[in-house]
Design an enzyme around this catalytic site. Sequence first.
Site, PDB file in Angstrom:
ATOM      1  N   LYS A 173      77.983 -57.901  68.351  1.00  0.00           N
ATOM      2  CA  LYS A 173      76.703 -58.202  67.702  1.00  0.00           C
ATOM      3  C   LYS A 173      76.651 -59.625  67.165  1.00  0.00           C
ATOM      4  O   LYS A 173      75.570 -60.166  66.918  1.00  0.00           O
ATOM      5  CB  LYS A 173      76.440 -57.214  66.565  1.00  0.00           C
ATOM      6  CG  LYS A 173      76.159 -55.806  67.049  1.00  0.00           C
ATOM      7  CD  LYS A 173      74.707 -55.460  66.932  1.00  0.00           C
ATOM      8  CE  LYS A 173      74.334 -54.378  67.922  1.00  0.00           C
ATOM      9  NZ  LYS A 173      72.919 -54.059  67.933  1.00  0.00           N
ATOM     10  N   ASP A 180      72.687 -51.006  60.821  1.00  0.00           N
ATOM     11  CA  ASP A 180      73.693 -50.023  60.414  1.00  0.00           C
ATOM     12  C   ASP A 180      75.030 -50.724  60.240  1.00  0.00           C
ATOM     13  O   ASP A 180      76.075 -50.104  60.144  1.00  0.00           O
ATOM     14  CB  ASP A 180      73.762 -48.824  61.363  1.00  0.00           C
ATOM     15  CG  ASP A 180      73.655 -49.220  62.809  1.00  0.00           C
ATOM     16  OD1 ASP A 180      74.147 -50.315  63.150  1.00  0.00           O
ATOM     17  OD2 ASP A 180      73.073 -48.462  63.599  1.00  0.00           O
TER      18      ASP A 180
END
Length: 399
Positions: free
Chosen positions: A84, A132
């Site tokens: 990410k 998250d």
Amino acid sequence: MGDFEFSEFQSATLGHVHRNQPSQGAYAKILSKSDFDTAYHEITSWQGYQPTPLYQLDDIANAISVDKIFYKDEAPRFGLASFKALGGAYAAIRVLQKQIEKQTGQSISMADIRDGKYQTECANITLVSATDGNHGRSLSWGCQRYGAPCRIYIHAEVSEERAEIMRGFGADVIRITGDYDESVRLAKEEAEANGWHVVSDTSWPGYSEPPRDVMAGYGVMVSEINYELDDAPTHVFVQGGVGGLAAGVAAALRHYWQDASPRVVIVEPEYADCLYQSAKKGDAVTVNIETESIMAGLSCGEPSQMAWDIIVEEATDYITIPDNLVPPMMRMLACPAGTDAPIQAGESAVAGLCAAIVARHDKTLSAKLGLDASSRILIIGSEGITDQHIYNQVMRGEL
Ligand SMILES: Cc1ncc(COP(=O)(O)O)c(C=O)c1O
């Protein structure tokens, strides 16, 4: 099958849907080669950039009778422990670039932002997102580098350790009582009300630019993989949350390997199977998350619309796995019985490998997936240790 003790894997049952929709070239319409090239050029010039390792897991490949297993290990990515890092921070600099261009009426480069030439402007552009964990870590890290304020919305179950890491990068972290999808909605609402800019990794009707950039950033991983491989893998097993990772990987592979591109198999937790259910229905559908999966990064109930538009044409198979496969897989990678490299893989990183192993123990599923002794499987090891406490619990056998 080989010397490995795969008892959990032998008795597991997976969900599987096969859906093969003819391609209309959505992958290239949504993510052009130039989108990937621009992201590659930018990200590979960031301080600290280094390609992540591509391991060959020969012992596991022998044990499950396939030709090769390649494991792309995203643990070391920019010190942020997941792939990410490539998405949020890149989408952030693109938003800043566009906003400052609007304000100044001039064309400016991302290098100028990185070099601090627009510090004053950046300090007045607030970037927000729900997460998250891993996307928010990337966004807050990017914002800190560029000097832009950052607000991150997290749901009730996101671990405090993950929240603390984002605070460490200077973000204001707002914890809500609902689930991930509610945190996405709140980030959006508050941004609209306050003139902040959402830098989300998921798209919805009318909101596509940052999530497109996020997916273009993920292409760096695929460029690194392609550079190391002489032949295309036959399969890629890739984890699905909102679908951005799978779509970015599938599109980048297709641009490079064209007709030789691997078969794309998407793997989700049973508890958060929005892509699997979308494949069943033939349209993006939202599912309710009743139980949070141990695979926190995959615990998403609503597909990214733009990712889905790519996935539906590029993926052929959708698999769901039970949570109980994850801890033994993490332990097996950390302490390999044979000569494979030890790998510190986080909870969301191992889903693809779990699915591949179970599928090879199941003749019917192997046949459905076209897996055999000549298969060359690519696994996207999407995270390393992103929560040390959870990782330690898994290693001690407490989870
Ligand atoms: C480690 C990890 N793997 C996979 C994914 C899934 O990515 P996406 O939500 O883009 O499908 C995530 C998402 O947060 C993640 O953190």
